[in-house]
Design a protein around this motif. Sequence first.
Motif, mmCIF file in Angstrom:
data_model
loop_
_atom_site.group_PDB
_atom_site.id
_atom_site.type_symbol
_atom_site.label_atom_id
_atom_site.label_comp_id
_atom_site.label_asym_id
_atom_site.label_seq_id
_atom_site.Cartn_x
_atom_site.Cartn_y
_atom_site.Cartn_z
ATOM 1 N N LYS A 241 1.019 -1.200 0.036
ATOM 2 C CA LYS A 241 -0.062 0.023 0.192
ATOM 3 C C LYS A 241 0.966 1.183 -0.086
ATOM 4 N N VAL A 242 2.040 1.280 0.867
ATOM 5 C CA VAL A 242 2.875 2.529 0.918
ATOM 6 C C VAL A 242 3.565 2.654 -0.460
ATOM 7 N N LEU A 243 4.077 1.591 -1.063
ATOM 8 C CA LEU A 243 4.847 1.695 -2.208
ATOM 9 C C LEU A 243 3.977 1.814 -3.697
ATOM 10 N N LEU A 244 2.749 1.384 -3.504
ATOM 11 C CA LEU A 244 2.164 1.583 -4.720
ATOM 12 C C LEU A 244 2.086 2.741 -5.613
ATOM 13 N N PRO A 245 1.974 3.867 -4.692
ATOM 14 C CA PRO A 245 2.040 5.367 -5.600
ATOM 15 C C PRO A 245 3.229 5.504 -6.188
ATOM 16 N N HIS A 246 4.253 4.924 -5.835
ATOM 17 C CA HIS A 246 5.637 5.172 -6.326
ATOM 18 C C HIS A 246 6.178 4.402 -7.695
ATOM 19 N N PHE A 247 5.205 3.659 -8.167
ATOM 20 C CA PHE A 247 5.469 2.787 -9.286
ATOM 21 C C PHE A 247 5.041 3.489 -10.502
ATOM 22 N N ASP A 248 4.506 4.662 -10.526
ATOM 23 C CA ASP A 248 3.910 5.346 -11.979
ATOM 24 C C ASP A 248 5.015 5.618 -12.782
ATOM 25 N N PRO A 249 4.606 5.354 -13.887
ATOM 26 C CA PRO A 249 3.358 4.984 -14.491
ATOM 27 C C PRO A 249 3.028 3.398 -14.550
ATOM 28 N N GLU B 1 8.073 -13.839 -0.629
ATOM 29 C CA GLU B 1 7.330 -14.066 -1.977
ATOM 30 C C GLU B 1 6.879 -12.568 -2.355
ATOM 31 N N THR B 2 6.574 -11.978 -1.484
ATOM 32 C CA THR B 2 5.705 -10.693 -2.078
ATOM 33 C C THR B 2 7.052 -10.006 -2.682
ATOM 34 N N LEU B 3 8.192 -9.941 -2.148
ATOM 35 C CA LEU B 3 9.201 -9.295 -2.961
ATOM 36 C C LEU B 3 9.545 -9.989 -4.441
ATOM 37 N N GLN B 4 9.593 -11.063 -4.362
ATOM 38 C CA GLN B 4 9.864 -12.008 -5.556
ATOM 39 C C GLN B 4 8.472 -11.586 -6.567
ATOM 40 N N GLN B 5 7.244 -11.526 -6.220
ATOM 41 C CA GLN B 5 6.319 -11.489 -7.042
ATOM 42 C C GLN B 5 6.358 -9.901 -7.461
ATOM 43 N N MET B 6 6.757 -8.822 -6.809
ATOM 44 C CA MET B 6 6.839 -7.512 -7.413
ATOM 45 C C MET B 6 7.834 -7.360 -8.485
ATOM 46 N N HIS B 7 9.063 -8.192 -8.115
ATOM 47 C CA HIS B 7 10.105 -8.523 -9.090
ATOM 48 C C HIS B 7 9.465 -8.793 -10.343
ATOM 49 N N ARG B 8 8.747 -9.741 -10.199
ATOM 50 C CA ARG B 8 8.078 -10.327 -11.440
ATOM 51 C C ARG B 8 7.116 -9.324 -12.342
ATOM 52 N N ILE B 9 6.460 -8.454 -11.460
ATOM 53 C CA ILE B 9 5.431 -7.728 -12.078
ATOM 54 C C ILE B 9 5.965 -6.794 -12.469
ATOM 55 N N LEU B 10 6.717 -6.106 -12.076
ATOM 56 C CA LEU B 10 7.397 -4.588 -12.396
ATOM 57 C C LEU B 10 8.395 -4.802 -13.607
ATOM 58 N N THR B 11 8.809 -3.651 -14.289
ATOM 59 C CA THR B 11 10.082 -3.626 -15.080
ATOM 60 C C THR B 11 11.191 -3.566 -14.265
ATOM 61 N N THR B 12 12.524 -3.397 -14.809
ATOM 62 C CA THR B 12 13.556 -3.324 -13.928
ATOM 63 C C THR B 12 13.561 -1.770 -13.511
ATOM 64 N N GLN C 46 11.197 0.118 -12.724
ATOM 65 C CA GLN C 46 9.945 0.409 -11.732
ATOM 66 C C GLN C 46 10.634 -0.352 -10.431
ATOM 67 N N ALA C 47 11.044 -1.549 -10.566
ATOM 68 C CA ALA C 47 11.383 -2.373 -9.366
ATOM 69 C C ALA C 47 12.700 -1.527 -8.653
ATOM 70 N N ALA C 48 13.540 -0.728 -9.507
ATOM 71 C CA ALA C 48 14.846 -0.142 -8.954
ATOM 72 C C ALA C 48 13.951 1.111 -8.129
ATOM 73 N N ARG C 49 13.041 1.769 -8.737
ATOM 74 C CA ARG C 49 12.454 2.739 -8.037
ATOM 75 C C ARG C 49 11.639 2.499 -7.043
ATOM 76 N N GLY C 50 10.955 1.374 -6.709
ATOM 77 C CA GLY C 50 10.379 0.749 -5.752
ATOM 78 C C GLY C 50 11.195 0.308 -4.601
ATOM 79 N N LEU C 51 12.311 -0.121 -4.845
ATOM 80 C CA LEU C 51 13.281 -0.844 -3.795
ATOM 81 C C LEU C 51 13.988 0.581 -3.365
ATOM 82 N N LEU C 52 14.284 1.657 -3.796
ATOM 83 C CA LEU C 52 14.573 2.855 -3.458
ATOM 84 C C LEU C 52 13.584 3.266 -2.429
#
Lengths: 105, 362
Positions: free
Chosen positions: B236-244, B319-330, B332-338
């Motif tokens: 929930k916290v991270l969702l807004p930061h993956f745009d677009p 598993e949550t981290l794994q799934q996010m890694h699968r769903i996002l582009t590289t 987006q994932a970098a942005r999310g991890l930051l």
Amino acid sequence: MDKVMRMSSEKGVVIFTKSSCCLCYTVQILFRDLRVQPTIHEIDNDPDCREIEKALLRIGCSTAVPAVFVGGKLVGSTNEVMSLHLSGSLVPLIKPYQSLLYQAN
Amino acid sequence: MNTTSTHFVPPRRFEIYETTLNQVSMWEENFKNNGGIYIPNSIIIPTDAKQDSLSDDTSHGTPHKFDQEASTSRHPDKTQRRLAQNREAARKSRLRKKAYVQQLETSRLKLIHLEQELDRARQQGFYEGNRVDTNALGFSVKMSSGIVAFEMEYGHWVEEQNRQISELRTVLQGQVSDVELRLLVDNAMKHYFQLFRMKSAAAKIDVFYIMSGMWKTSAERFFMWIGGFRPSELLKVLLPHFDPLMDQQVLDVCNLRQSCQQAEDAVSQGMEKLQHTLTDSVAAGNLGEGSYIPQITCAMERLEALVSFVDQADHLRHETLQQMHRILTTRQAARGLLALGEYFQRLRALSSSWATRQREPT
């Protein structure tokens, strides 16, 4: 083991549990939330309890209980069930066995 | 009227966002350069906006440079009063600074002492037996060497984490290839997985320690769910930061969040059942008969199950981290991890801010 083969190939979702096992309870709660009524085999009161445990481990379950079978095929223990669910693959697997009590999301 | 250029706010209370000894010397410079008057800079945030009588002066307080001649000739009394107030404020500020510096010096000495102790312990290959510690009530509590080792390892883990976050931050500000980003993302993921392995080993040594979150800071502990962060909350916290996000990605993330919540719910209920069975074990038989070895033995067996719950909770995080890694582009994932990394940095900053807040005696 014949007994395990027979029990696990029953229709629908089959879970081998122990009454004292709280992770078994966790898995049951999850299936209940997914509108599935699994068949529960509580093995600690079964005279063949040790044999059943060994058989389940031999089949490939990471821990003897909970052991989850869907449509006769081994899904696995808690780890495997959770991984499947988070990847979105559990619901398609159990879809034929979901009751239609609520509106689908 | 008098010439004023700065608004003087005597810091009656202040919170230190991040304090280092460098900042003290910056403060000293600030202090000297401003003619012995304290001008708050961006490092120290004055939290109490309440002005006391000292700065009730409806004019704008202290001018940056004294403009005595012009003001004295026209309003001598007012100027004298203002000068006296300034002197008083400066005096108080100097006293506060002195107290603060003394506090820092003491902490610094403590820190050096602790580091020396730890170095000695590391050289000895950690303690042979058990280290004795004291808990909040002053009772001696044995801290096993495995837990001491875990705490030190975790300290290193946080350092590496901060380094990785800084690197991600810098790299994302400029131009960076997907290849390089993928490397950083993979390292960050591996880093989190390493923490889960560390926690698993520590849980086998002392599951209560992991459950209590004692190695975390206070704010992090406040949000803890079974020994760590709650995956669905984090999404929930991270969702807004993956745009677009593409439509399919939005759907996938929402499904993931729902699955997380269902999984967490099931695990939480399992935990509750474990607590009930534990209570039953401890309270079994005649409460008051004075001997209870069988009850303790039974409860000990039940406690073993707690380790598997901590493992299961970490499995969900993994598993949550794994799934996010699968769903996002590289990217987006970098942005999310930051975003994820900085979120925890902020919680840690909140904890130290809270711990060092100064309270005025009432």
